[in-house]
Design a protein around this motif. Structure first.
Motif, PDB file in Angstrom:
ATOM      1  N   SER A  14       0.807  -1.210   0.000  1.00 11.68           N
ATOM      2  CA  SER A  14       0.000   0.000   0.000  1.00 11.68           C
ATOM      3  C   SER A  14       0.844   1.267   0.000  1.00 11.68           C
ATOM      4  O   SER A  14       1.668   1.473   0.888  1.00 11.68           O
ATOM      5  CB  SER A  14      -0.912   0.016   1.218  1.00 11.68           C
ATOM      6  N   PRO A  15       0.637   2.149  -0.991  1.00  9.70           N
ATOM      7  CA  PRO A  15       1.276   3.469  -0.940  1.00  9.70           C
ATOM      8  C   PRO A  15       0.529   4.344   0.062  1.00  9.70           C
ATOM      9  O   PRO A  15      -0.519   3.961   0.591  1.00  9.70           O
ATOM     10  CB  PRO A  15       1.101   3.989  -2.369  1.00  9.70           C
ATOM     11  N   GLU A  16       1.068   5.514   0.315  1.00  7.92           N
ATOM     12  CA  GLU A  16       0.415   6.427   1.260  1.00  7.92           C
ATOM     13  C   GLU A  16      -0.894   6.936   0.675  1.00  7.92           C
ATOM     14  O   GLU A  16      -0.945   7.424  -0.459  1.00  7.92           O
ATOM     15  CB  GLU A  16       1.329   7.608   1.569  1.00  7.92           C
ATOM     16  N   ARG A  17      -1.954   6.807   1.438  1.00 10.37           N
ATOM     17  CA  ARG A  17      -3.264   7.280   0.995  1.00 10.37           C
ATOM     18  C   ARG A  17      -3.914   8.083   2.111  1.00 10.37           C
ATOM     19  O   ARG A  17      -3.745   7.773   3.285  1.00 10.37           O
ATOM     20  CB  ARG A  17      -4.172   6.098   0.632  1.00 10.37           C
ATOM     21  N   HIS A  18      -4.681   9.088   1.724  1.00 17.19           N
ATOM     22  CA  HIS A  18      -5.461   9.818   2.714  1.00 17.19           C
ATOM     23  C   HIS A  18      -6.733  10.339   2.061  1.00 17.19           C
ATOM     24  O   HIS A  18      -6.851  10.367   0.826  1.00 17.19           O
ATOM     25  CB  HIS A  18      -4.655  10.958   3.342  1.00 17.19           C
ATOM     26  N   SER A  42      -3.947   4.674   9.931  1.00 15.93           N
ATOM     27  CA  SER A  42      -2.922   5.371   9.149  1.00 15.93           C
ATOM     28  C   SER A  42      -3.532   6.289   8.098  1.00 15.93           C
ATOM     29  O   SER A  42      -2.821   7.087   7.484  1.00 15.93           O
ATOM     30  CB  SER A  42      -2.007   4.352   8.463  1.00 15.93           C
ATOM     31  N   VAL A  43      -4.823   6.173   7.883  1.00 18.06           N
ATOM     32  CA  VAL A  43      -5.523   6.998   6.882  1.00 18.06           C
ATOM     33  C   VAL A  43      -5.995   8.280   7.550  1.00 18.06           C
ATOM     34  O   VAL A  43      -6.880   8.260   8.408  1.00 18.06           O
ATOM     35  CB  VAL A  43      -6.725   6.243   6.289  1.00 18.06           C
ATOM     36  N   SER A  44      -5.416   9.399   7.170  1.00 16.89           N
ATOM     37  CA  SER A  44      -5.805  10.681   7.744  1.00 16.89           C
ATOM     38  C   SER A  44      -6.930  11.310   6.923  1.00 16.89           C
ATOM     39  O   SER A  44      -7.160  10.940   5.762  1.00 16.89           O
ATOM     40  CB  SER A  44      -4.606  11.631   7.800  1.00 16.89           C
ATOM     41  N   GLU A  62      -3.762   9.410  -3.457  1.00 20.28           N
ATOM     42  CA  GLU A  62      -2.635   8.482  -3.384  1.00 20.28           C
ATOM     43  C   GLU A  62      -1.441   9.114  -4.092  1.00 20.28           C
ATOM     44  O   GLU A  62      -1.516   9.468  -5.262  1.00 20.28           O
ATOM     45  CB  GLU A  62      -2.996   7.165  -4.056  1.00 20.28           C
ATOM     46  N   ASN A  63      -0.362   9.280  -3.353  1.00 17.78           N
ATOM     47  CA  ASN A  63       0.846   9.888  -3.916  1.00 17.78           C
ATOM     48  C   ASN A  63       0.557  11.202  -4.627  1.00 17.78           C
ATOM     49  O   ASN A  63       1.088  11.487  -5.704  1.00 17.78           O
ATOM     50  CB  ASN A  63       1.532   8.909  -4.871  1.00 17.78           C
ATOM     51  N   VAL A 109      -4.406  -1.512   2.720  1.00 17.29           N
ATOM     52  CA  VAL A 109      -4.062  -0.656   3.856  1.00 17.29           C
ATOM     53  C   VAL A 109      -4.283  -1.486   5.120  1.00 17.29           C
ATOM     54  O   VAL A 109      -5.344  -2.085   5.300  1.00 17.29           O
ATOM     55  CB  VAL A 109      -4.939   0.608   3.899  1.00 17.29           C
TER      56      VAL A 109
END
Length: 254
Positions: A14-18, A42-44, A62-63, A109
């Motif tokens: 999983s890449p960074e996602r919010h 971890s998901v803001s 995402e990114n 995630v």
């Protein structure tokens, strides 16, 4: 080499996602409902104004790029205003179950969620993902579905769950259920019952669907492990290769 169900968590890519709430016009209590699903995750969630977007739209980023959008109303109707008892009783029909695009996009995630009474909402997302997988299986009408319940008696205790598994099994799907308890109590259900007392039977929650012969089509898996009482580490994935290996591990090792 996969040594346990826990090992699959090490393979998440999983890449960074919010999430970003665009042009919010809804009151603070609605925002708090959304926050409650992701409390401690971890998901803001942030807010911003976007002149090119409508009001109360939730974007998954995402990114730095928007990869999915859902309206806040969609999230309210499908998740935020839903009580898990509606699934247990069967008040929500299987064909009505849906996962908004921004939640579907949170595949792979890693979540750590608490059940009731510690949280009213965190575990609900996993329940809905489970039902979505069961709906996908029923719509296919073939393939294999493997699901664990910790206690096999839950299938009979929850009228909605019993109804779902009768429908999925009678659709032509090869259904396998796992848990601790009395196998005979499910003798009228057209499924293969696996009973045991080892860790996967007592402390895992998985719902895994693979299409027939590893062919094209939906591959989807939810995997959750209860390492503390009523606290679950969990993820879901649509990656065919990973789903296939999770299914194979369960078939051969559980």
């Amino acid at each position: 080499m996969v040594e346990s169900l826990r090992s699959f968590f090490d393979e998440l890519e999983s890449p960074e996602r919010h999430l970003v709430l665009l042009n919010r016009s809804s009151p603070d209590p609605v925002r708090k409902l959304l926050d409650s699903v992701f409390d401690g995750q971890s998901v803001s969630i942030s807010e911003t104004v976007d002149p090119e977007s409508g009001d109360d739209v939730v974007a998954l980023v995402e990114n730095g790029s928007v990869v999915a959008r859902s309206t806040l109303d969609e999230l309210l109707e499908s998740v935020l205003l839903i009580n898990s008892d509606l699934y247990k009783t069967g008040a929500i029909e299987l064909d009505e179950v849906s996962l908004p695009a921004v939640f579907e996009g949170l595949d792979e995630v890693a979540f750590r969620v608490r059940g009731y009474p510690a949280s009213n909402k965190e575990k609900l997302l996993l329940i809905i993902v489970s039902r979505v997988i069961e709906r996908i299986a029923a719509q296919h009408g073939d393939g294999t579905l493997r699901a664990s319940f910790q206690r096999l008696s839950r299938i009979d205790d929850e009228r909605g769950t019993r109804s779902v598994y009768e429908r999925v099994a009678r659709s032509g799907v090869d259904v396998h259920v796992y848990g601790v308890g009395d196998v005979e109590s499910l003798s009228t259900l057209p499924v293969t019952v696996h009973a045991g007392t080892s860790y996967p039977y007592r402390r895992s929650w998985f719902v895994v669907f693979t299409p027939p012969d590893g062919g094209d089509g939906d591959h989807v898996a939810l995997l959750a492990l209860e390492d503390e009482p009523n606290v679950w580490d969990a993820f879901w994935t649509f990656r065919p290769e990973l789903v296939t290996r999770i299914e194979r591990y369960i078939a051969e090792e559980v």
